[in-house]
Motif scaffolding. Structure first.
Motif, PDB file in Angstrom:
ATOM      1  N   ARG A  10      77.853 -16.067  -5.680  1.00 54.30           N
ATOM      2  CA  ARG A  10      78.805 -15.507  -6.138  1.00 54.30           C
ATOM      3  C   ARG A  10      78.372 -15.024  -7.458  1.00 54.30           C
ATOM      4  O   ARG A  10      78.826 -13.923  -7.768  1.00 54.30           O
ATOM      5  N   VAL A  14      77.535 -11.967  -9.781  1.00 51.18           N
ATOM      6  CA  VAL A  14      78.512 -11.248 -11.216  1.00 51.18           C
ATOM      7  C   VAL A  14      77.057 -11.439 -11.754  1.00 51.18           C
ATOM      8  O   VAL A  14      76.722 -10.287 -13.396  1.00 51.18           O
ATOM      9  N   VAL A  36      81.480  -5.168 -10.966  1.00 45.46           N
ATOM     10  CA  VAL A  36      81.887  -6.204 -11.424  1.00 45.46           C
ATOM     11  C   VAL A  36      83.343  -6.928 -10.948  1.00 45.46           C
ATOM     12  O   VAL A  36      83.317  -8.235 -10.678  1.00 45.46           O
ATOM     13  N   ALA A  40      83.678 -10.215  -9.283  1.00 41.77           N
ATOM     14  CA  ALA A  40      84.152 -11.687 -10.146  1.00 41.77           C
ATOM     15  C   ALA A  40      85.292 -12.112  -9.348  1.00 41.77           C
ATOM     16  O   ALA A  40      86.282 -12.731  -8.998  1.00 41.77           O
ATOM     17  N   LEU A  43      83.952 -14.141  -6.706  1.00 39.15           N
ATOM     18  CA  LEU A  43      84.112 -15.218  -7.083  1.00 39.15           C
ATOM     19  C   LEU A  43      85.278 -16.453  -7.584  1.00 39.15           C
ATOM     20  O   LEU A  43      85.131 -17.186  -7.206  1.00 39.15           O
TER      21      LEU A  43
END
Length: 458
Positions: A10, A14, A36, A40, A43
């Motif tokens: 992850r 990014v 993005v 994100a 993540l």
């Protein structure tokens, strides 16, 4: 699940963008902004799952019987939630959710084996499908928690039925918000356990309260805890008065249009207007002239009940109601029957007029549950009925089978950005973007799963 490998992947997604800081982010192309955001979010999702699992481990090592030797207590915290909150910097509710989810995840994992002992076999739990989806990254921690809290603990001998309910609700995850998932899970629980539904309804009713006090500055304040019906009615009162401010349907008569324009131009804030409406209602009391207070739409709570079903739900919001509450509502307001086919589609009523009738709007609300646009949670009473066949150019019929509910924003967006909605026979409605593949539109009704429900608990 290897959390470190997952997190590295992850992070790499990014960092694949050459440079990211405040200045560079503002210059990103539209596609990169979306990329993005997605990277994100994935993540954060992986981090939340790891955080929840470790919070569960911390809770297992901070039991009450461990006293001051517990993990959280030895570090100066009263409990695990307090420790997690301080370490994460989040709210108490977020910390409690992480601990709760972690404890649930650990139920299905083998405990530490003693030396020379055989490996412990994992315990099969009713929420195992949710645990697996969370660990696989298919759902987020808030989504899993919403389903778990909505379903609650199954009754005796109900574990297998609850497991099936978990599997069905997982299929709803891509199409519902966290709030909608919780409500859908509550509706499933009440349908599978109607006797428990009444008990839970009465328990919430017992929590109702109203309190007034004066703060240090001498300002009178109030706190209100609503039961299910009272909360729905109060929301209906505010919505009826505030509808033009909140993007309600614009197809109204001239008198109502003038009132709406006046309300939009009113200098008072929404909170001030809501307060003044409630004071007007209280002053008017039992002899209130509904038109003076609310205009042409008097507030009320409409309940949707499938024939022979043990529970129902409010049309707006989908809040579940047990059978006794429904019987009470019928005694007060009566009923209006809506006939649907085996797939839940209301019957056609013909091309009699350009706009959908009030009865047709009820039918659409029963079927659609609110705005059908993907990801939109606008409730039915704030939606407009859209003809998927253009009235003039295509001879469109004002049939519920050829109409869908859309909120005002998405209705306008559809027309202005040249989206189309099609339907073949009684099949699914399909949204055709101008520059992408078609997307199936799914009902937001909390009862849509009733067309293929799991068996009820014994």
């Amino acid at each position: 699940m290897d959390f470190l490998t997952e997190l590295r992947g992850r992070v790499d997604a990014v960092t694949s963008f050459a440079r990211l800081d405040a200045e560079a982010a503002s210059a990103l192309r539209d596609d990169d902004v979306v990329g993005v955001l997605q990277a994100a979010a994935e993540l954060v999702r992986a981090g939340q799952t790891l955080q929840a699992l470790v919070a569960g481990v911390a809770a297992a090592r901070s039991r009450r019987e461990d006293g001051h030797d517990g993990l959280a207590q030895s570090r100066g915290h009263r409990n695990t939630v307090e420790m997690v909150q301080e370490l994460s910097g989040g709210s108490k509710a977020d910390a409690a959710r992480q601990v709760r989810l972690g404890q649930v995840l650990l139920e299905g994992l083998p405990g530490p084996a003693a030396p020379d002992a055989e490996a412990e076999v994992p315990v099969a739990t009713w929420h195992e499908p949710l645990d697996r989806a969370l660990l696989d990254g298919t759902i987020t921690a808030p989504q899993s928690d919403a389903i778990l809290r909505g379903l609650g603990v199954p009754p005796e001998d109900g574990a297998e039925v609850w497991r099936v309910a978990c599997e069905q609700l997982l299929r709803e995850v891509p199409h519902r918000t966290v709030e909608e998932l919780r409500l859908a899970a509550q509706c499933v629980r009440d349908e599978l356990d109607p006797e428990g539904a009444e008990e839970r309804f009465l328990a919430r009713f017992e929590r109702r309260a109203f309190r007034m006090w004066t703060d240090a500055d001498g300002v009178p304040r109030a706190s209100l805890v609503c039961d299910d019906e009272g909360g729905a009615f109060l929301r209906a009162v505010i919505d009826a008065a505030m509808r033009p401010r909140r993007g309600g349907p614009r197809f109204v008569d001239s008198a109502e249009r003038e009132r709406a324009a006046a309300l939009v131009d009113d200098p008072r804030s929404n909170d001030q207007l809501a307060y003044d409406v409630m004071m007007d209602v209280l002053r008017a009391g039992a002899v209130a002239d509904a038109e003076k207070v609310f205009g042409t739409r008097q507030p009320g709570v409409r309940v949707v009940v499938m024939k022979d079903a043990p529970v129902g739900h409010t049309e707006d919001g989908g809040h579940p109601l047990p059978a006794p509450a429904i019987e009470q509502a019928i005694c007060t307001t009566g009923v209006r029957e809506v006939t649907v086919d085996s797939c839940g589609n209301p019957l056609d009523v013909g091309r009699e007029q350009r706009q959908f009738t009030p009865k047709q709007r009820i039918a659409l609300a029963v079927r659609d549950g609110g705005c059908m646009w993907p990801g939109c949670a606008t409730v039915a009473s704030y939606c407009e009925a859209h003809h998927i066949d253009e009235w003039g150019a295509h001879g469109g019929r004002t049939d519920v089978g050829r109409g869908v509910l859309l909120c005002r924003f998405h209705h306008m967006n559809l027309h202005h950005r040249r989206h189309r909605i099609t339907r073949t026979g009684a099949g699914a409605f399909m949204l055709h973007p101008p520059d992408g593949p078609p997307v199936e539109l799914r009902s937001n009704s909390p009862r849509r799963r009733m067309w293929n429900p799991p068996p009820r608990a014994a």
